[in-house]
Design a protein around this motif. Sequence first.
Motif, PDB file in Angstrom:
ATOM      1  N   ALA A  23      -1.027  10.225   7.078  1.00 52.46           N
ATOM      2  CA  ALA A  23      -1.071  10.071   5.754  1.00 52.46           C
ATOM      3  C   ALA A  23       0.264  10.288   5.173  1.00 52.46           C
ATOM      4  O   ALA A  23       0.472   9.966   3.850  1.00 52.46           O
ATOM      5  CB  ALA A  23      -1.980  11.270   5.181  1.00 52.46           C
ATOM      6  N   ASN A  24       1.335  10.057   5.865  1.00 58.44           N
ATOM      7  CA  ASN A  24       2.599  10.293   5.309  1.00 58.44           C
ATOM      8  C   ASN A  24       3.010   8.799   4.670  1.00 58.44           C
ATOM      9  O   ASN A  24       2.491   7.953   4.893  1.00 58.44           O
ATOM     10  CB  ASN A  24       3.784  10.687   6.500  1.00 58.44           C
ATOM     11  CG  ASN A  24       3.778   9.720   7.549  1.00 58.44           C
ATOM     12  OD1 ASN A  24       4.544   8.487   7.425  1.00 58.44           O
ATOM     13  ND2 ASN A  24       3.056   9.852   8.806  1.00 58.44           N
ATOM     14  N   PRO A  25       4.227   9.062   3.904  1.00 59.45           N
ATOM     15  CA  PRO A  25       4.789   7.987   3.295  1.00 59.45           C
ATOM     16  C   PRO A  25       5.868   7.384   4.064  1.00 59.45           C
ATOM     17  O   PRO A  25       6.306   7.599   5.058  1.00 59.45           O
ATOM     18  CB  PRO A  25       5.197   8.642   1.910  1.00 59.45           C
ATOM     19  CG  PRO A  25       5.955   9.907   2.599  1.00 59.45           C
ATOM     20  CD  PRO A  25       4.694  10.553   3.305  1.00 59.45           C
TER      21      PRO A  25
ATOM     22  N   CYS B 196       0.796  -1.168  -0.121  1.00 55.73           N
ATOM     23  CA  CYS B 196       0.000   0.064  -0.042  1.00 55.73           C
ATOM     24  C   CYS B 196       0.788   1.172   0.180  1.00 55.73           C
ATOM     25  O   CYS B 196       2.108   1.156   0.632  1.00 55.73           O
ATOM     26  CB  CYS B 196      -0.927  -0.054   1.306  1.00 55.73           C
ATOM     27  SG  CYS B 196      -1.854   1.606   1.310  1.00 55.73           S
ATOM     28  N   TYR B 197       0.376   2.100  -0.719  1.00 56.10           N
ATOM     29  CA  TYR B 197       1.033   3.615  -0.871  1.00 56.10           C
ATOM     30  C   TYR B 197      -0.079   4.639  -0.736  1.00 56.10           C
ATOM     31  O   TYR B 197      -0.802   4.463  -1.424  1.00 56.10           O
ATOM     32  CB  TYR B 197       2.002   3.770  -2.096  1.00 56.10           C
ATOM     33  CG  TYR B 197       2.898   2.516  -2.271  1.00 56.10           C
ATOM     34  CD1 TYR B 197       4.311   2.872  -2.146  1.00 56.10           C
ATOM     35  CD2 TYR B 197       2.881   1.519  -3.078  1.00 56.10           C
ATOM     36  CE1 TYR B 197       5.426   1.982  -2.078  1.00 56.10           C
ATOM     37  CE2 TYR B 197       3.781   0.380  -3.021  1.00 56.10           C
ATOM     38  CZ  TYR B 197       5.023   0.701  -2.678  1.00 56.10           C
ATOM     39  OH  TYR B 197       6.034  -0.267  -2.724  1.00 56.10           O
ATOM     40  N   SER B 198       0.345   5.571   0.299  1.00 58.02           N
ATOM     41  CA  SER B 198      -0.638   6.657   0.403  1.00 58.02           C
ATOM     42  C   SER B 198       0.128   7.994  -0.180  1.00 58.02           C
ATOM     43  O   SER B 198       1.323   8.511   0.137  1.00 58.02           O
ATOM     44  CB  SER B 198      -0.639   7.049   1.948  1.00 58.02           C
ATOM     45  OG  SER B 198      -1.346   8.276   2.218  1.00 58.02           O
ATOM     46  N   THR B 199      -0.902   8.503  -1.102  1.00 54.27           N
ATOM     47  CA  THR B 199      -0.297   9.607  -1.886  1.00 54.27           C
ATOM     48  C   THR B 199      -1.370  10.923  -1.802  1.00 54.27           C
ATOM     49  O   THR B 199      -2.472  10.887  -1.476  1.00 54.27           O
ATOM     50  CB  THR B 199      -0.140   9.214  -3.487  1.00 54.27           C
ATOM     51  OG1 THR B 199      -1.481   9.281  -3.842  1.00 54.27           O
ATOM     52  CG2 THR B 199       0.494   8.023  -3.739  1.00 54.27           C
ATOM     53  N   SER B 200      -0.600  12.251  -1.941  1.00 51.87           N
ATOM     54  CA  SER B 200      -1.432  13.244  -2.045  1.00 51.87           C
ATOM     55  C   SER B 200      -0.817  14.351  -3.153  1.00 51.87           C
ATOM     56  O   SER B 200       0.647  14.358  -3.266  1.00 51.87           O
ATOM     57  CB  SER B 200      -1.498  14.083  -0.653  1.00 51.87           C
ATOM     58  OG  SER B 200      -2.399  15.206  -0.939  1.00 51.87           O
ATOM     59  N   SER B 201      -1.691  15.020  -4.080  1.00 53.70           N
ATOM     60  CA  SER B 201      -1.094  15.556  -5.233  1.00 53.70           C
ATOM     61  C   SER B 201      -0.898  17.154  -5.074  1.00 53.70           C
ATOM     62  O   SER B 201      -0.979  17.664  -6.190  1.00 53.70           O
ATOM     63  CB  SER B 201      -1.759  15.077  -6.395  1.00 53.70           C
ATOM     64  OG  SER B 201      -3.206  15.365  -6.253  1.00 53.70           O
TER      65      SER B 201
END
Length: 600
Positions: free
Chosen positions: A526-528, A49-54
């Motif tokens: 929410a950090n990577p 799983c990878y959490s992203t924000s754009s």
Amino acid sequence: MATIPETLAHEAQKKRTLVEMNWDPITRIVGSLGIFTKIDFQNREVAECYSTSSIFRGYSVFMKGKDPRDAHFITSRICGICGDNHATCAVYAQNMAFGVRPPALAEWIINLGEAAEYMFDHNIFQDNLVGVDFCEQMVKETNPGVWDKAQSTPSPNADKHGYKTIADIMTALNPFTGTFYRETLAMSRLTREMFCLMEGRHVHPSTLYPGGVGTVATIQLFTDYLVRLMKYVEFMKKVVPLHDDLFDFFYEALPGYEKVGLRRTLLACWGSYNDPDYCDYQYKNMDAWGKKMFVTPGVVVDGKLVTNNLVDINRNIRILLGSSYYEDWQGKETFVKKDPLGNPIDQNHPWNQTTTPRPQKRDFNGNYTWVMSPRWYDERTGDHLALDTGGGPIARLWSTALSGLVDINYVKATGHSVKINLPKTALLPEVEFEWKIPQWSNTIERDRARTYFQAYAAATALHFVEKALAELHAGRTATWSEFKVPDDAIGCGFHEAVRGVLSHHVVIRDGKIANYHPYPPTPWNANPRDIYGTPGPYEDAVQNTPLFEENGPDKFKGIDIMRTVRSFDPCLPCGVHMYVGDGRTIEVQHSPMFGAAGNK
């Protein structure tokens, strides 16, 4: 030479079939959160799983050079959901930097405003947004076997909430048609009115300032608040047993469901509700007045309380770049070398952070998000811990319970639980609820804690109304204290936003802001992956989670993944910022998840 077990493990890994499935954006939240996964349908679990924000906005960049007195007005605009939490935390940091102590009545008014915000936001998120994941329509689509069982399962607390079966509860949660869904919408209006009575408007307070508030305190003001509060108190007597029935049923209906969203217990709470009898905003006394908060700060590791000392909490915060789109600030200006007590402050502390965005293409083998990686440095082990807030309430209740320091008329921390006493209301007798420290930090327990904290917020608000009225009756009606902005100072504010830990860190030079960094709960959750390869809490909670959804890959909705992510109460504006550059639309996709149009 490889051993036989190693060879077999390698062969098994080679034959594993992984299917990429992505949800971007996640619905029913604010912001641009994407969850990218690889799923092993044969073994019914999430493999990666990878959490992203754009998006990138840069508050820490444009706060520089501003008048410190404007910090709370500006930072409240970080979020359109919990802006008042930012304003409050900024005021706490301003009070420390300016050396001002507000009158007691002002603090009780702020506490009442924040209690109303907890009640409002948790109410609408739990039952109008998270609740949809457990409603009849969703359960029928993802787990028809569970729906069948729900129809024949009596609700243990039916006499308290009125729904005879678990299926009746699920039906009542259907969006716009469910009776409980509509009831919670009406209740959210009352709680928003309560907030506006205390701080003028929601969500950007108009009467909140460093040094106190501009609210005109009268008997009628607090009576109007109390009338609405008692309706909410009565509502909670129905809500807590209803959610207990629903959440307990999922453990019963789906053996092993406790593993959904399960991660190591690494919880952070920065404390909430200052007690004006003790809080003087002086850093040297921060440990003492922090322990007098009505929600006790604390770091919980593997279920045990590591510290509830705000000074220790502050100085051990580290901001790591991890897999995010920024340049390192090592070697750049150090704003604070030591705190006011002489403790060394690390270059990766928010006081010393320099934010320099570096836009780039998303790469899951490199950098893939605008969210940095906040960590808490554990001096015992030398580890940088990926603490989470669990959506806020589970960390708040867990820390408060273990500390055992809160003991007022309506709430009491016992060392292993939190007891909440709700007095007699118009239609219902006095009730005591007890939130007990759970076995797991998982999806269901994060959601359950949110319900109990609604009752906790209502109970503490009753105490704050009594204290505010006592000030009025004693003739202590001042709500603001004068101050002067110093030429040079540092300050920090610690608070609990709805979703969890919130801290603001300010450095003042020549009467202007030289450095300012707010750290809300979303960056913590929410950090990577960080520089040590440690995944962020969303990633960790989703990774390896078992899948109980009955649909195959062709109709897969990812309900167990969605429940897990939403159990943290995501709200991305606080965690990321905005960058506008050249681009083109490659493909437009519509999420298969129910509720795609309903953003929070």
